[in-house]
Design a protein around this motif. Structure first.
Motif, mmCIF file in Angstrom:
data_model
loop_
_atom_site.group_PDB
_atom_site.id
_atom_site.type_symbol
_atom_site.label_atom_id
_atom_site.label_comp_id
_atom_site.label_asym_id
_atom_site.label_seq_id
_atom_site.Cartn_x
_atom_site.Cartn_y
_atom_site.Cartn_z
ATOM 1 N N GLY A 143 -11.282 54.028 61.170
ATOM 2 C CA GLY A 143 -10.991 52.614 60.944
ATOM 3 C C GLY A 143 -11.309 52.183 59.527
ATOM 4 N N GLU A 144 -12.423 52.675 58.990
ATOM 5 C CA GLU A 144 -12.815 52.318 57.626
ATOM 6 C C GLU A 144 -11.828 52.884 56.600
ATOM 7 O OE1 GLU A 144 -15.052 50.729 54.458
ATOM 8 O OE2 GLU A 144 -15.010 50.281 56.602
ATOM 9 N N LYS A 145 -11.381 54.120 56.813
ATOM 10 C CA LYS A 145 -10.451 54.739 55.860
ATOM 11 C C LYS A 145 -9.088 54.035 55.892
ATOM 12 C CE LYS A 145 -10.748 59.222 55.039
ATOM 13 N NZ LYS A 145 -10.828 60.697 55.188
ATOM 14 N N VAL A 146 -8.636 53.647 57.073
ATOM 15 C CA VAL A 146 -7.378 52.903 57.175
ATOM 16 C C VAL A 146 -7.519 51.538 56.510
ATOM 17 C CG1 VAL A 146 -5.790 51.759 58.790
ATOM 18 C CG2 VAL A 146 -6.569 54.093 59.250
ATOM 19 N N LYS A 183 -10.458 45.191 62.816
ATOM 20 C CA LYS A 183 -10.775 45.424 61.400
ATOM 21 C C LYS A 183 -9.550 45.921 60.634
ATOM 22 C CE LYS A 183 -13.820 48.487 58.764
ATOM 23 N NZ LYS A 183 -14.924 49.454 58.931
ATOM 24 N N THR A 184 -8.860 46.921 61.172
ATOM 25 C CA THR A 184 -7.681 47.475 60.493
ATOM 26 C C THR A 184 -6.554 46.448 60.431
ATOM 27 O OG1 THR A 184 -6.941 48.476 62.584
ATOM 28 C CG2 THR A 184 -8.195 49.876 61.078
ATOM 29 N N CYS A 185 -6.377 45.701 61.518
ATOM 30 C CA CYS A 185 -5.305 44.696 61.537
ATOM 31 C C CYS A 185 -5.588 43.537 60.585
ATOM 32 C CB CYS A 185 -5.090 44.173 62.959
ATOM 33 S SG CYS A 185 -4.188 45.319 64.011
ATOM 34 N N HIS A 191 -2.539 42.604 53.530
ATOM 35 C CA HIS A 191 -1.597 43.443 52.768
ATOM 36 C C HIS A 191 -0.164 42.940 52.935
ATOM 37 C CE1 HIS A 191 -0.061 47.264 51.067
ATOM 38 N NE2 HIS A 191 0.874 47.168 51.997
ATOM 39 N N ILE A 192 0.243 42.693 54.188
ATOM 40 C CA ILE A 192 1.618 42.268 54.470
ATOM 41 C C ILE A 192 1.880 40.857 53.948
ATOM 42 C CG2 ILE A 192 3.196 41.643 56.345
ATOM 43 C CD1 ILE A 192 2.237 44.059 57.876
ATOM 44 N N LYS A 193 0.881 39.955 54.082
ATOM 45 C CA LYS A 193 1.060 38.571 53.610
ATOM 46 C C LYS A 193 1.292 38.501 52.103
ATOM 47 C CE LYS A 193 -1.062 35.565 57.049
ATOM 48 N NZ LYS A 193 -2.142 34.596 57.317
ATOM 49 N N SER A 194 0.835 39.516 51.390
ATOM 50 C CA SER A 194 1.038 39.551 49.942
ATOM 51 C C SER A 194 2.454 39.997 49.585
ATOM 52 C CB SER A 194 0.027 40.500 49.297
ATOM 53 O OG SER A 194 0.339 41.848 49.604
ATOM 54 N N VAL A 210 -4.905 52.948 68.654
ATOM 55 C CA VAL A 210 -4.078 53.102 67.451
ATOM 56 C C VAL A 210 -2.720 52.448 67.671
ATOM 57 C CG1 VAL A 210 -2.893 54.786 65.984
ATOM 58 C CG2 VAL A 210 -5.290 55.148 66.612
ATOM 59 N N THR A 211 -2.109 52.700 68.828
ATOM 60 C CA THR A 211 -0.839 52.056 69.169
ATOM 61 C C THR A 211 -1.004 50.540 69.237
ATOM 62 O OG1 THR A 211 -0.174 53.975 70.469
ATOM 63 C CG2 THR A 211 1.029 51.942 70.861
ATOM 64 N N ALA A 212 -2.127 50.097 69.785
ATOM 65 C CA ALA A 212 -2.351 48.664 69.989
ATOM 66 C C ALA A 212 -2.772 47.944 68.715
ATOM 67 C CB ALA A 212 -3.420 48.458 71.063
ATOM 68 N N SER A 213 -2.911 48.668 67.613
ATOM 69 C CA SER A 213 -3.315 48.013 66.364
ATOM 70 C C SER A 213 -2.333 48.343 65.256
ATOM 71 C CB SER A 213 -4.757 48.403 65.999
ATOM 72 O OG SER A 213 -4.911 49.804 65.916
ATOM 73 N N PHE A 214 -2.746 49.118 64.267
ATOM 74 C CA PHE A 214 -1.949 49.255 63.048
ATOM 75 C C PHE A 214 -0.675 50.083 63.203
ATOM 76 C CE2 PHE A 214 -5.172 52.630 62.936
ATOM 77 C CZ PHE A 214 -4.425 53.756 62.654
ATOM 78 N N ALA A 215 -0.533 50.838 64.292
ATOM 79 C CA ALA A 215 0.653 51.692 64.444
ATOM 80 C C ALA A 215 1.920 50.900 64.735
ATOM 81 C CB ALA A 215 0.426 52.722 65.548
#
Length: 284
Positions: A143-146, A183-185, A191-194, A210-215
Motif C-alpha cells: 500500500g505504501e509503495k502504491v 490510503k491508496t485511493c 493524482h487523477i484530480k490533477s 486490490v480489485t476493490a481499490s486502485f485496480a
C-alpha cells in the motif's frame, strides 16, 4: 521416466561406453488450461502464452517490466521498504518466517516492484505486482509503495501504470492491510484530480482489496484474456447467493461486456497498446 531420459550404447573398436541424455528440471511446463506440455524456452519466447489454447500463463514482475518498458530505462523506487510483523501474527507459522521464505523464493523484497521508466520514449511510472510473493497480497508495504507511486506521479506530472495480480488483502497484517485500500485511493484521487492519467492492467488473478481499490478506478482499465477479476471468488459467491453464476463469470471478457473493463488486450499486443495510450496522453 523413460520419456525424460534415454540411454544409448556406443560401441567403438575396443570398448563400449554409455551416454545419458538428461532433461534438466523446468524444461517443460504444463498449461493449466488445456494440459498441453510446453517447452519452457519456446514458452518464454511466446511471452508465457500457450500456443495451443492462448491461455495467458503467469509472468514474474521483472519479466513484465521488461515487456512494458524501453530497454534499461526502468529505475526502481523504494526498493528498501520491507514488511514488519508488528502484530506478531502466527497461523501455521510465523508471519516473519513467511516473509523470509518468500524473499528467498522470489528474490523480491515485497509483492510489488515500482519505479520510473520510458516506453517508446514516453516517460511514466510503473508498478508491477508479483503473485509469487504471498499471492501478491496487499499489506502495509504494498500500500505504501502504491501510494508513493501516485504521489511521485503528481510531483513529477507523470502518468502511472499499475499491473495487478493479487489474492487480496494480507491477512497477517489484519486491519492494517485493509487501511491500505483507503490510503491508496486517497493518493490516486489527488493524482487523477490533477488531470494526470492512470492506467490499470489487470492480470490473472486480481481479487479482494486490490480489485476493490486502485485496480478498478483507473482512467483506462485493461484486462488480459481469460484473467479472473473480482472481489470474492466465484465459488464463495455461488455458495453465499445460492444462485448459479453465468458462464464466464468474472473473466476479463465477461467484465468487458458488463462495462468494468475498457479493453481486453492480448499480451503480444500490450506493449504497443500501452505505447499508443501514453502517446495520446502526452500529446493531450
Amino acid at each position: 521416466m523413460a520419456f525424460f531420459s534415454s540411454e544409448k550404447k556406443i560401441v567403438g573398436n575396443n570398448a563400449a561406453s554409455t551416454r545419458h541424455m538428461v532433461i534438466p528440471d523446468g524444461s517443460w511446463v504444463k498449461c493449466k488450461n488445456c494440459g498441453q506440455t510446453l517447452y519452457s524456452d519456446r514458452l518464454r519466447d511466446n511471452l508465457n502464452v500457450c500456443w495451443n489454447c492462448n491461455c495467458h500463463l503467469p509472468v514474474t514482475a521483472p519479466e513484465r517490466i521488461a515487456m512494458l518498458t524501453d530497454e534499461k530505462s526502468f529505475v526502481e523506487m523504494d526498493a528498501n521498504l520491507r514488511s514488519v510483523d508488528v502484530l506478531h501474527f502466527v497461523d501455521s507459522k510465523k508471519y516473519e518466517d513467511r516473509l523470509n521464505e518468500n524473499r528467498a523464493k522470489t528474490g523480491l523484497e515485497e509483492a510489488i516492484i515500482c519505479g520510473s521508466a520510458t516506453l517508446s520514449g514516453y516517460p511514466f511510472l510503473l508498478g508491477v505486482m508479483d503473485f509469487r510473493f504471498m499471492g501478491a497480497s496487499m499489506g502495509s508495504v504494498v500500500g505504501e509503495k502504491v501510494t508513493r507511486l501516485f504521489e511521485r506521479g503528481l510531483k513529477d506530472s507523470l502518468p502511472v501504470v499499475i499491473v495487478t495480480a493479487s489474492g487480496g488483502a494480507r491477512m497477517q497484517e489484519g486491519i492494517l492491510s485493509l487501511m491500505q485500500m483507503a490510503k491508496t485511493c486517497g493518493a490516486l484521487n489527488r493524482h487523477i484530480k490533477s488531470g494526470l492519467p492512470y492506467i490499470a492492467i489487470l492480470t490473472d488473478p486480481t481479487y479482494g482489496g486490490v480489485t476493490a481499490s486502485f485496480a478498478t478506478v483507473a482512467d483506462i482499465i485493461i484486462g488480459e484474456p481469460g484473467a479472473m477479476i473480482g472481489f470474492a471468488g466465484p465459488r464463495v459467491i455461488q455458495e453465499t447467493t445460492k444462485v448459479k453464476l453465468p458462464e464466464g463469470f468474472q473473466t476479463a471478457e465477461f467484465l468487458l461486456e458488463k462495462g468494468l473493463l475498457d479493453r481486453v488486450v492480448e499480451r503480444k499486443n500490450l506493449r504497443k497498446e500501452l505505447s499508443v495510450i501514453l502517446e495520446i496522453f502526452q500529446k493531450k
